[in-house]
Write an enzyme that holds these catalytic residues in place. Structure first.
Site, PDB file in Angstrom:
ATOM      1  CG  HIS A   1      -1.992   1.019   1.215  1.00 10.16           C
ATOM      2  ND1 HIS A   1      -3.067   0.999   2.052  1.00 10.16           N
ATOM      3  CD2 HIS A   1      -2.115   2.152   0.494  1.00 10.16           C
ATOM      4  CE1 HIS A   1      -3.830   2.064   1.831  1.00 10.16           C
ATOM      5  NE2 HIS A   1      -3.271   2.779   0.892  1.00 10.16           N
TER       6      HIS A   1
ATOM      7  CD  GLU B   1      -0.289   5.156  -0.783  1.00 13.13           C
ATOM      8  OE1 GLU B   1       0.391   5.224   0.253  1.00 13.13           O
ATOM      9  OE2 GLU B   1      -1.528   5.208  -0.778  1.00 13.13           O
TER      10      GLU B   1
ATOM     11  CG  HIS C   1       0.913   8.836   2.505  1.00 13.69           C
ATOM     12  ND1 HIS C   1       0.186   9.173   3.626  1.00 13.69           N
ATOM     13  CD2 HIS C   1       0.080   8.102   1.722  1.00 13.69           C
ATOM     14  CE1 HIS C   1      -1.032   8.642   3.531  1.00 13.69           C
ATOM     15  NE2 HIS C   1      -1.122   7.992   2.384  1.00 13.69           N
TER      16      HIS C   1
END
Ligand SMILES: *[C@@H]1O[C@H](CO)[C@@H](O)[C@H](O)[C@H]1NC(C)=O
Ligand SMILES: *[C@@H]1O[C@H](CO)[C@@H](O)[C@H](O)[C@H]1NC(C)=O
Ligand SMILES: *[C@@H]1O[C@H](CO)[C@@H](O)[C@H](O)[C@H]1NC(C)=O
Ligand SMILES: *[C@@H]1O[C@H](CO)[C@@H](O)[C@H](O)[C@H]1NC(C)=O
Length: 307
Positions: A90, A168, A172
């Site tokens: 993930h 992602e 992040h």
């Protein structure tokens, strides 16, 4: 083969300054020269201020390596398959030490075609991205090996893999201080942070081989039996030293994801990870049997490529 070789040559000549790796590919590392003078502490455990945030993830020092157990991708017809005998990546998330988190911290590095949320809590809009995907950036650095690995282990559901990687990274990695553009020094090459992040995510993923740890404790995907939350948590704790977060769907009965919590000594890229118990309560039922479903065989790669 010929195509690969040409791409590498092109990427090398574009990536001018700085060192190159032995293979001739451009270096995408951060510059940690200054970190040798910093005291080495685990993130979130420093007792004095961390002066150089390129050396330790700050404030996002609670680092989560997160994985999925999906049984299909929805894009099987396009060859987007899941790796046999492995969970999938993930991401790598920089939670604050108290478990809260920041997101989309640098909109100049916004590569997410579907920002979620599209509006941040402070009202800032995150514009959708329409340019070339992360696959293009990584190919430009000649890292077709990395791209190949990502397409086997970092799998999206219902949309192309590269969209997910962009999500992602922008949500992040832009909030992880050790990937700040400034950490690459004056010779920063555009998107080298993306390649560096992808390397770091894969390195962290290798630290937590969920499929193997569960299988070694007799917990294998099955459409015939179920497992207790305790048995799954204990198997993972026995190897990592801490209880990760386990996520379940269908009212807590279908295993879907795992998050490994860590403090990191050094950079998120190269440092040592220390596992910590999850700060998030599991959504898996503590009493009902939990399904760890087998995948549809046509949703999987035939061969597992060992890391
Ligand atoms: C790395 O950073 C140090 C200072 O922290 C600097 O002296 C050195 O020139 C930098 N190296 C590169 C390749 O940018
Ligand atoms: C740890 O370092 C961060 C970043 O400099 C700082 O904000 C925080 O207050 C430090 N923690 C302690 C306990 O000194
Ligand atoms: C969901 O699980 C809870 C607790 O196990 C149970 O009380 C509830 O009836 C379940 N709901 C449904 C819709 O199955
Ligand atoms: C196992 O069950 C899941 C969920 O119902 C299903 O998607 C999958 O195809 C099944 N796999 C096998 C090998 O029967």
């Amino acid at each position: 083969m010929v195509v690969w070789y040409l791409t590498v040559l092109a990427a090398s000549s574009v990536a001018n300054a700085g060192q190159t790796l032995l293979s001739g590919l451009p270096n995408t590392f951060p510059n940690i020269t200054a970190c040798v003078n910093e005291p080495l502490v685990f993130s979130c455990e420093n007792t004095t201020a961390i002066q150089n945030t390129c050396c330790s993830p700050t404030p996002g020092g609670l680092v989560l390596q997160t994985q999925f157990w999906d049984t299909y991708t929805g894009l099987e017809k396009h060859g987007q398959l899941l790796p046999k005998n492995s969970w999938t990546i993930h991401g790598l998330w920089p939670d604050n030490c108290d478990g809260s988190f920041e997101q989309y911290c640098d909109l100049s590095r916004q590569y997410d075609p579907n920002p979620s949320p599209a509006v941040l809590p402070d009202g800032t809009k995150v514009p959708a991205y329409h340019g070339p995907g992360l696959d293009t950036f990584i190919a430009e650095f000649g890292r077709l090996d990395l791209l190949d690995y990502m397409n086997k282990y970092w799998i999206n559901q219902g949309a192309p893999n590269a969209d997910f990687w962009g999500h992602e990274f922008s949500k992040h990695a832009t909030c992880t201080s050790t990937f700040d553009v400034a950490c690459y020094g004056p010779d920063y090459k555009k998107h080298q942070d993306v390649v560096d992040f992808a390397n770091a995510v894969i390195r962290a993923f290798h630290m937590f081989p969920t499929w193997d740890m569960l299988a070694a404790a007799g917990i294998k995907p099955s459409n015939k039996t179920t497992y207790s939350l305790d048995s799954i948590q204990n198997a993972l704790k026995a190897q990592t030293g801490a209880v990760p977060y386990l996520g379940c769907g269908n009212n807590g009965t279908v295993l879907q994801e795992v998050w490994y919590f860590n403090h990191v000594s050094g950079t998120e890229q190269f440092g040592r990870y220390k596992a910590l118990d999850s700060t998030t309560k599991s959504t898996c039922s503590p009493t009902a049997g939990i399904h760890y479903y087998e995948r549809t065989p046509t949703s999987e790669h035939e061969v597992r490529i060992l890391p």
